[in-house]
Scaffold this motif. Structure first.
Motif, PDB file in Angstrom:
ATOM      1  N   ARG A   1     -63.682  -5.456  -5.414  1.00  0.00           N
ATOM      2  CA  ARG A   1     -63.694  -5.288  -3.950  1.00  0.00           C
ATOM      3  C   ARG A   1     -64.597  -4.127  -3.519  1.00  0.00           C
ATOM      4  NH1 ARG A   1     -57.403  -5.548  -3.954  1.00  0.00           N
ATOM      5  NH2 ARG A   1     -57.200  -7.709  -4.581  1.00  0.00           N
TER       6      ARG A   1
ATOM      7  N   PHE B   1     -62.120   1.113   3.464  1.00  0.00           N
ATOM      8  CA  PHE B   1     -62.989   1.162   2.283  1.00  0.00           C
ATOM      9  C   PHE B   1     -63.171   2.596   1.785  1.00  0.00           C
ATOM     10  CE2 PHE B   1     -64.224  -3.191   3.401  1.00  0.00           C
ATOM     11  CZ  PHE B   1     -64.158  -3.760   2.144  1.00  0.00           C
TER      12      PHE B   1
ATOM     13  N   THR C   1     -57.245 -12.567  10.027  1.00  0.00           N
ATOM     14  CA  THR C   1     -57.730 -11.222   9.704  1.00  0.00           C
ATOM     15  C   THR C   1     -57.138 -10.685   8.391  1.00  0.00           C
ATOM     16  OG1 THR C   1     -56.038 -10.427  11.225  1.00  0.00           O
ATOM     17  CG2 THR C   1     -58.275 -10.416  12.036  1.00  0.00           C
TER      18      THR C   1
ATOM     19  N   GLY D   1     -57.444 -11.807   5.394  1.00  0.00           N
ATOM     20  CA  GLY D   1     -58.447 -11.811   4.323  1.00  0.00           C
ATOM     21  C   GLY D   1     -59.241 -10.515   4.306  1.00  0.00           C
ATOM     22  N   GLY D   2     -59.592 -10.023   5.500  1.00  0.00           N
ATOM     23  CA  GLY D   2     -60.343  -8.770   5.604  1.00  0.00           C
ATOM     24  C   GLY D   2     -59.558  -7.594   5.042  1.00  0.00           C
ATOM     25  N   LEU D   3     -58.260  -7.600   5.257  1.00  0.00           N
ATOM     26  CA  LEU D   3     -57.424  -6.499   4.741  1.00  0.00           C
ATOM     27  C   LEU D   3     -57.299  -6.592   3.226  1.00  0.00           C
ATOM     28  CD1 LEU D   3     -54.446  -6.469   7.304  1.00  0.00           C
ATOM     29  CD2 LEU D   3     -56.501  -5.075   7.300  1.00  0.00           C
ATOM     30  N   LEU D   4     -57.082  -7.824   2.739  1.00  0.00           N
ATOM     31  CA  LEU D   4     -56.834  -7.993   1.306  1.00  0.00           C
ATOM     32  C   LEU D   4     -58.095  -7.826   0.459  1.00  0.00           C
ATOM     33  CD1 LEU D   4     -54.325 -10.999   1.354  1.00  0.00           C
ATOM     34  CD2 LEU D   4     -53.810  -8.573   1.147  1.00  0.00           C
ATOM     35  N   THR D   5     -59.265  -7.978   1.086  1.00  0.00           N
ATOM     36  CA  THR D   5     -60.498  -7.771   0.314  1.00  0.00           C
ATOM     37  C   THR D   5     -61.078  -6.368   0.548  1.00  0.00           C
ATOM     38  OG1 THR D   5     -61.724  -8.880   2.069  1.00  0.00           O
ATOM     39  CG2 THR D   5     -61.189 -10.199   0.141  1.00  0.00           C
ATOM     40  N   SER D   6     -60.328  -5.538   1.277  1.00  0.00           N
ATOM     41  CA  SER D   6     -60.754  -4.137   1.412  1.00  0.00           C
ATOM     42  C   SER D   6     -60.104  -3.344   0.267  1.00  0.00           C
ATOM     43  CB  SER D   6     -60.307  -3.577   2.760  1.00  0.00           C
ATOM     44  OG  SER D   6     -58.912  -3.360   2.753  1.00  0.00           O
TER      45      SER D   6
ATOM     46  N   LEU E   1     -57.667  -1.398   0.639  1.00  0.00           N
ATOM     47  CA  LEU E   1     -56.252  -1.151   0.939  1.00  0.00           C
ATOM     48  C   LEU E   1     -55.404  -1.929  -0.067  1.00  0.00           C
ATOM     49  CD1 LEU E   1     -56.230  -1.659   4.824  1.00  0.00           C
ATOM     50  CD2 LEU E   1     -55.898   0.504   3.623  1.00  0.00           C
TER      51      LEU E   1
END
Lengths: 311, 272
Positions: A73, A102, B90, B92-97, B99
């Motif tokens: 990631r 990030f 949204t 997907g955006g959190l899980l691929t960051s 975090l």
């Protein structure tokens, strides 16, 4: 840069990916094409670490997407086909949130946010709420957010969906620019002309497996004439039927009648056979008003691969 | 600070319900106090009404009304928290960051809980009204607020679990309300049935029947209202107090719901 080996993914016993294998070199702009339900989105989701493969291995820059998901990631940016935005946030707030997500800090964070705003062309709209942006602006914002952490690899799933022609052109230019800057891009799209314009290579996927074109290639290098075949389009004046008959007598040709006075001809062999055919037709008294010789395009190859299957 | 908390609070505070719910909540609480005041004064007849009696009546009315209202509101804040990310595409955006699922869960949980804390704090002046009337001390207010907070923390964790499990907010919220109803109504009905059976047995055996055994009381341990009652009950002569066990059960259920929600988040790539 991206290695996919015999990857399998099943949903309740139904395979979405069935042993797909692929290699993408560093710095490539690589396209993935296939019909709906072929497994493109599943494959990109696996690479983006959202899905765990049932079997097989996928690596990005040597990192296993299953075992080293967090590290992946950190170096990959993922833009899904239908991505959402926080409509009730301002443009800067949205980018700040993802910069924090990030783990960008200090000046690195501020620079990344500034660059993202510039990249998305939203300097004038930075304080606007996301819901006030047009679809094209939203897509640019999403791409800018995906690029916030300077990913080495971009995974794009149908990024041009819903964009108007101008926004599509801008997107293509941006992707070319990023590729020139060294970003490896893996993109799936149904818009073959876009892929043909920007990609260095393209792979076909069908029923979760690698699919080969008529020449047996599972990966096609774009922008190159092949030795096997040349496609010509000829517009004639006068009797088109007579012209078609004359063309059919030239060795290794397959003639198709297009609309009114247009002939589409497949000639075996390279481009030199195209010019030989033109000379042959002129000698036969055919009045040629336009002659266009090119290698088989992506659309043509796609039709060869998937057209027969659909019939 | 966890970026999820900042984002969640910012978004929540921009919603209309950010000011509407506290307003309605305080109006309802004020109405309940007025009703209690009226009831106590009208039932006192011609006799002199002690201030302490009024203080205790107001206190218990506020505590129970507060618990009922917050039990109704807790699923609103928690049960749609993850499903909204799925519905807006949204997640997907959190899980691929970068975090972690724990950070995502914690951000959602804290934001949901902080709004309930805001409502709890709003009601403190109303609750403290009973000080001026007597019969209630700051310690009682602290105990009631603490128990309410712990119960709500557990209900919020259950709401977040539902939200991580379902794809749609409407399903998640409905199931969470189902759980709240089961904990408040079903446990009480089960207790009544078991207690009346036990009492009839005791009467048949000619034994004294002052308080049901712990095995029967245990049916109420996951009842939010019992938790409050238990904390003000006379302490048991021996063994662990009922309020400790009740709050322990809530803490356990909350922790379990939290762990399962984080596990669901980790696996929610297919719902993105």
């Amino acid at each position: 840069m991206i290695e996919i080996e015999q990857i399998r993914k099943t949903y309740d016993g139904t395979p979405a990916l069935d042993g797909f294998t692929l290699g993408v070199e560093r710095g490539e702009l690589f396209g993935l094409v296939g019909e709906n339900g072929a497994g493109k989105t599943t494959l990109i989701k696996i690479l983006a670490t959202l899905l765990r493969p049932t079997a097989g291995v996928a690596r990005i820059s040597g990192l296993d997407v299953r075992r080293e998901a967090r590290a992946v990631r950190g170096i990959a940016g993922y833009l899904p086909d239908v991505a959402g935005l926080y409509q009730d946030m301002r443009v800067t707030e949205f980018l700040e949130f993802f910069a924090d997500a990030f783990r960008l800090t200090g000046s690195q964070r501020n620079v990344a946010i500034q660059r993202a705003i510039e990249r998305a062309g939203l300097r004038e709209r930075r304080t606007a709420f996301v819901e006030q942006l047009s679809l094209g602006m939203k897509q640019r914002l999403l791409l800018a957010k995906t690029l916030l952490h300077d990913p080495k690899v971009l995974l794009l799933d149908e990024p041009a969906t819903g964009l108007d022609p101008l926004a599509r052109i801008e997107l293509r230019e941006l992707l070319k620019q990023l590729n020139r800057e060294g970003v490896t891009i893996f993109i799936s799209s149904h818009i073959l002309s876009d892929l043909e314009d920007i990609c260095t290579r393209v792979a076909f996927i069908g029923h979760g497996r690698n699919v080969a074109d008529a020449e047996g290639h599972t990966v096609v290098k774009l922008g190159e004439q092949t030795e096997q075949a040349t496609a010509c389009e000829i517009e004639v004046a006068g009797d088109a039927d007579a012209a078609a008959r004359a063309a059919a007598t030239f060795a290794g040709t397959h003639v198709e009648r297009g609309r009114s006075k247009i002939l589409r001809i497949q000639i075996s062999g390279g481009i030199e056979n195209g010019s030989a055919l033109l000379k042959y037709l002129l000698n036969a008294g055919v009045v040629v008003v336009r002659f266009d010789a090119r290698g088989p395009g992506l659309e043509e190859r796609y039709r060869q691969v998937f057209g027969a299957e659909r019939k | 600070m966890n970026p999820m908390i900042r984002k969640e609070l910012r978004q929540r505070m921009r919603e209309r319900r950010a000011w509407l719910l506290p307003t309605l909540y305080l109006v309802a609480l004020g109405g309940a106090v007025a009703l209690a005041y009226y009831e106590v004064t009208s039932n006192s007849g011609n006799g002199q009404l002690q201030g302490a009696e009024m203080g205790v009546a107001v206190f218990y009315t506020v505590v129970f009304t507060q618990m009922a209202l917050l039990l109704l509101m807790a699923p609103v804040f928690s049960a749609g928290s993850v499903t909204i990310e799925k519905e807006q595409r949204t997640l997907g955006g959190l899980l691929t960051s970068l975090l972690t699922p724990l950070q995502v869960w914690w951000g959602k949980y804290v934001a949901a809980l902080l709004f309930l804390v805001l409502l709890l704090v709003c009601s403190l002046p109303v609750l403290s009204l009973s000080f001026s009337l007597g019969g209630i001390g700051p310690r009682d207010v602290g105990k009631a607020t603490g128990v309410t907070f712990l119960v709500l923390a557990s209900i919020s964790a259950i709401g977040l679990y539902c939200s991580s499990f379902f794809r749609r907010s409407v399903h998640s919220t409905a199931v969470c309300y189902g759980v709240v109803i089961a904990l408040t109504v079903l446990t009480f009905v089960a207790f009544l049935i078991l207690a009346s059976r036990w009492e009839s047995t005791q009467i048949a055996l000619g034994k004294p029947h002052d308080e049901p055994p712990r095995s029967i009381m245990a049916t109420l341990y996951l009842n939010p209202f019992f938790s409050i009652v238990a904390v003000f009950l006379e302490p048991r002569q021996k063994g662990v107090q009922d309020w400790v066990l009740s709050l322990g059960c809530f803490a356990l259920v909350g922790a379990l719901a939290g762990m399962l929600a984080i596990r669901n988040l980790r696996r929610s790539g297919e719902q993105v």
